[in-house]
Each structure stands twice: as C-alpha cells, then as structure tokens.
Design an enzyme around this catalytic site. Structure first.
Site, PDB file in Angstrom:
ATOM      1  N   GLU A 257       0.880  -1.171   0.000  1.00 41.58           N
ATOM      2  CA  GLU A 257       0.000   0.000   0.000  1.00 41.58           C
ATOM      3  C   GLU A 257       0.913   1.214   0.000  1.00 41.58           C
ATOM      4  OE1 GLU A 257      -2.226   2.812   2.961  1.00 41.58           O
ATOM      5  OE2 GLU A 257      -2.610   0.696   3.414  1.00 41.58           O
ATOM      6  N   CYS A 296      -3.511   7.708   4.572  1.00 43.64           N
ATOM      7  CA  CYS A 296      -3.307   7.281   3.193  1.00 43.64           C
ATOM      8  C   CYS A 296      -4.574   7.436   2.366  1.00 43.64           C
ATOM      9  CB  CYS A 296      -2.823   5.836   3.157  1.00 43.64           C
ATOM     10  SG  CYS A 296      -3.904   4.690   4.044  1.00 43.64           S
TER      11      CYS A 296
END
Length: 528
Positions: A257, A296
């Site tokens: 990620e 994020c």
C-alpha cells in the site's frame, strides 16, 4: 535515563545494541523512549515464529483462532486509556484522532473474531464448487486454501501504529499464520505497548506474535518462499522492496500500500445550498484535518463543477478558518501535530512544490498555534490550493503532500453521456488510488461515475442525502471493504471481509475420486 523498548523475538524480550533511536513528543520535543533492533538474532526469530508459532496456531481451528482475536479485542479495550496517553505523547493527536487509530484497530479485531467464528472447527477453506474430471463423474477436483507454512512480516507506516498492526494481524492470525511486526520507528511506542499486553496475557500460542522496533535491516534477507510480506509506505521504498531477492528469486508474496492521490467529486446536480454540496464540503475539511491529514485515504484532490468553484472555495475556507491547531492537551485544539519535525519539513516542501502551479486560497501559515512553539513543534495548519486548469497541471496529479493539504480544481459538466466524465478523467490522472468519493443529491446519479472510477480505484465511496447519517466516511477503512488500489497506490489489497484470508493461504487443486472428495473433512466454504 529514558526507557528503552525491548524487542520480542524467539519467545523472549531482548534489548537492541547501540545508541538506538529516540522517540519524541512532536509538540513539546520531549524525549520519550528509545528503540534499537541492532544485534538481534533474526535467524532465530524467524525460525521460532515459523516453527513454534505457526505450529501452535495451526493446531487450532478457525473458530478457535477467532476466539483468540475476540479475547485480544477485549484486552485492548480494557487498556484503551493507556493507549490514548501514548498516542497523545508520541503522535501528537487529539483524542478524536487517536480513536480513529486505536478504536479502529480494536473494532477490526472484533469484526474478524465474529466473522471467523462462522468458519467453525475447520482447518482449510474451500474455493468454489467442485468440477468433474471424468465423463462418469467418478473423478473430481476440489480447490482448497490451506494456511501458508511461513510467517507474515509487516513493515508498517507511522500514521496508524494501532490500526496498521491489527488490520493486518487479524486476518493473518485467523488464518493460522504467525506475525512479526516492524512498526515505523517514529511512533513505535503504541504498537509495542499493545503487543506487550497481548504477549503478557498468554492469549496467543508462543511465537505467534513478535515485534522488532528500530531498523528493518536484515529482515527481508530472512524472508523465505512461503512467507508473506505486507508493506505500507512510500512508492519509492516499495520499489526497492520489489527488487529484493526474497520476491524476485524466492517467490515470497508482497502486498504493497503506497502513495495515493485520492479524489472527491461533486456531481453536477449538487448546487450550492443543497444537501450534497454541504456533505461534500464537510467531508473535504474533515479529511484534510483528521490526524492532521496523515492518512493514506485522505482527500488530496477535490473536483467541482466549474460554475461553482468560487462557492466551494468560499465554503471550504470558512470551515477551515474554524480549525484550531496546536497542542492536543488543550481542549480547544481540534487538530494536533504531524508526527515529527522531519515530516513537517516534508509537508512544507510539498506545499512549496504545489505552489509552483497552484494558487493558495487558504494559507495555514497565518493561523496561530495554540500552546505550541512553532520553533519546536511539528504543528502546521491546513493549506488549500486551487488549480484553475487541471488538464494542463502536473504537480497536483503527481505530488501527495502527507499532511493537511488539498487542491480544488474545476471540471466541465457534460450535457450528454456521463456528466462527470471530465472529473473521472482527472481523478484517473492520479495513476491509481485507494479511494474516490462521489457526492450527489440523486441516488441514481452516483452509479455511472462510481463504475467508471472503479477501474483505477480500490474503493469508491458514494454519498447522497439518503446516507447522511449512516455513511462511514471517505477516509475510514472498514474491515468489510477492500483496502488497496492499483498503480501508484501499490497494487495491493487488504481487508475486504474474509477475502483478506486468501493472502495468508495457498491454493491447491486436489484431484481424487468423488468418494474421496466427499469424505474430505475440516473444510469450510468462505461466505460470498
């Protein structure tokens, strides 16, 4: 002398050698605790986790391991106030922002505990329906998932020391795979405390959970063919990881990620004064300021119909002006600090880069800090930019400023076809993102842009007035939904309900007589 956090490897607590690294309060600069992983016997750590931890976990059924997750959730819930105190000191977050991390991690554990119980007293998972391999149906094939015989190594980011651990560890432990976590050094204290509490409780078998605080040097060198690695961090670091022999030569699995330029789109029917307009403005401000923008999934780019650009900027600026920034120990503060002065420097550099092609419409540098010395703290107020010509812009589609910074840009609403086609095209220029959100007053309008965005996004969050009270938020990652995204977002996939278990299993085709296939026991079917 400041406390040194020990590492838990090979079934025992071990202090690292050398001076290590000091963790500090990002508001006051006070030294908190030290960490070091120098001198650890990593070969022994990996061997103990694989052999002792793995065997111990796999001796239990899915339902039994789910029960362990439930007990861990209860334990962490009982110790929440200790974790809040650590988050305040080490991450500089307000209580509400700490809850996103701490309570979010506990909730994820609880969800997997409940869902894992549905798998029963079984030890493998069935993948789809059986298929016949012979005309008389006597020879068949069944695809099964069995837990990998390796371990799961987590190399985590600084922004979610609790949730970042448990959203990965919950499906790993439920799968029967032991975990070694390497938290980001800057905020390792909270991860360490949670792991220490779980270890002390004896809920998990020996070797099922280990922690290395400090440098990640040498960890990937020990990763074997049946181990899995999950990394959260920058695309630059991810590229280095992908080139490592652990993945290139030994074939270990890697989930990434990475950077993500997430978007929010205001649909052409959401005029100023409507419910959808207000929901959009509220969410953009929330995503800019929760955890000081250090998420994020935070909204980095907001695309709005060109005729309403001025209205959106005015509404966003009015809300941002009400955000108090500074020391979260002061009850009037709504947004705390970045995690470190180094991160502050990075955010300021990103602001300077965006300024080269965007105009600053809300200047956070003019906002005073509450009970925080700008010369010491890592506090920074929100900055809002506008790019008037997003078609010819580059930086807004390439630079992710990991802080309270967002850019608004206009798009042309089409009179035919997909009205939001231009906005979708602009969102795609992010090169692949974790999440995009769509705001409209019409439930029938959000479907087409959502499906168009799905090609380049891991999750699409659609908001209309019908879900004003029930929606979970653009940036909140729920365990039932996929967390990951293609392209620059890393190409990985976490959570998504029990789908997350697949990363920690190996799929095999078992070919046998129909009688033998029917007599196979201890296998559960994953719920649809």
């Amino acid at each position: 002398m400041t406390e040194r956090l020990e590492n838990y490897v090979a079934g025992r607590w071990v202090a690292g050698d050398g001076p290590g690294t000091m963790l500090s309060d990002p508001v006051t600069g006070e030294a908190l605790v030290g960490v070091s992983s120098d001198g650890l016997d990593l070969d022994a750590a990996f061997r103990f986790a694989r052999e002792t931890g793995g065997a111990g976990l796999r001796s239990h059924s899915y339902a039994s391991r789910a029960s362990m997750l439930g007990e861990i959730a209860k334990l962490l819930q009982a110790n929440r106030e200790h974790y809040y105190a650590i988050a305040l000191a080490n991450s500089g977050t307000t209580r509400n922002d700490s809850a996103v991390d701490i309570d979010g991690g506990i909730y994820t554990l609880s969800w997997y505990a409940k869902s894992g119980a549905s798998l029963g007293d079984t030890f493998a998972l069935r993948d789809g329906a059986d298929a016949s391999l012979s005309k008389d149906q006597s020879f068949r094939v069944r695809h099964v998932w069995t837990p990998t015989q390796g371990l799961a190594l987590f190399i985590n980011a600084f922004n979610f020391p609790s949730w970042g651990l448990w959203e990965k560890a919950a499906p790993a432990l439920l799968s029967g795979v032991p975990v070694i976590v390497k938290p980001a050094t800057a905020t390792a204290w909270l991860t360490h405390r949670m792991v220490a509490d779980v270890i002390e409780s004896g809920i998990l078998p020996a070797g099922a959970l280990s922690i290395v605080c400090g440098s990640a040097t040498g960890l990937l060198d020990r990763v074997g063919a049946f181990d899995v690695v999950s990394f959260t961090g920058s695309a630059e670091t991810a590229a280095k990881l992908r080139a490592h022999d652990a993945f290139v030569l030994r074939g270990a699995r890697l989930n990434v990620e990475a950077d993500s330029l997430n978007s929010a789109i205001l649909c052409g029917d959401a005029a100023p004064g409507t419910d959808a307009f207000e929901l959009f403005v509220k969410e953009v401000v929330r995503e800019m300021t929760v955890k000081s923008g250090q998420k994020c999934t935070a909204i980095r780019r907001a695309f709005v119909p060109d005729v309403w650009l001025a209205d959106v900027v005015e509404a966003l600026s009015a809300r941002l002006a009400k955000i108090t920034v500074g020391n979260p120990r002061n009850e009037s503060v709504r947004m705390g600090a970045l995690v470190s002065r180094a991160q502050l420097d990075s955010v300021k550099a990103g602001i300077a880069a965006l300024s080269q092609e965007a105009r600053l419409v809300f200047d956070g540098s003019k906002v005073p800090h509450v009970d925080a010395d700008p010369a010491i703290s890592a506090c920074i107020a929100p900055h809002l930019f506008v790019v008037d010509d997003p078609d010819h812009a580059h930086r807004m589609h390439e630079i992710e400023v990991f802080g309270p910074v967002a850019t608004v840009a206009p798009y042309r609403v089409s009179a035919d076809g997909l009205p939001e086609a231009h906005a979708v095209e602009l969102a795609r220029r992010g090169g692949g993102s974790l999440v995009a959100s769509v705001y409209s007053n019409d439930d029938g309008r959000v479907g087409p842009p959502a499906l168009a965005l799905a090609q380049t996004h891991g999750r699409v969050h659609c908001i209309t007035p019908a879900v004003r009270e029930s929606q979970t938020g653009h940036g909140n990652v729920m365990p039932m939904s996929l967390h990951g995204g293609p392209g620059r977002a890393g190409g990985g996939g976490e959570l998504g309900g029990l789908r997350a278990l697949e990363f920690y299993h190996r799929r095999a085709a078992v070919q046998a007589s129909s009688i033998a296939i029917e007599r196979m026991t201890g296998i559960a079917s994953l719920p649809a």
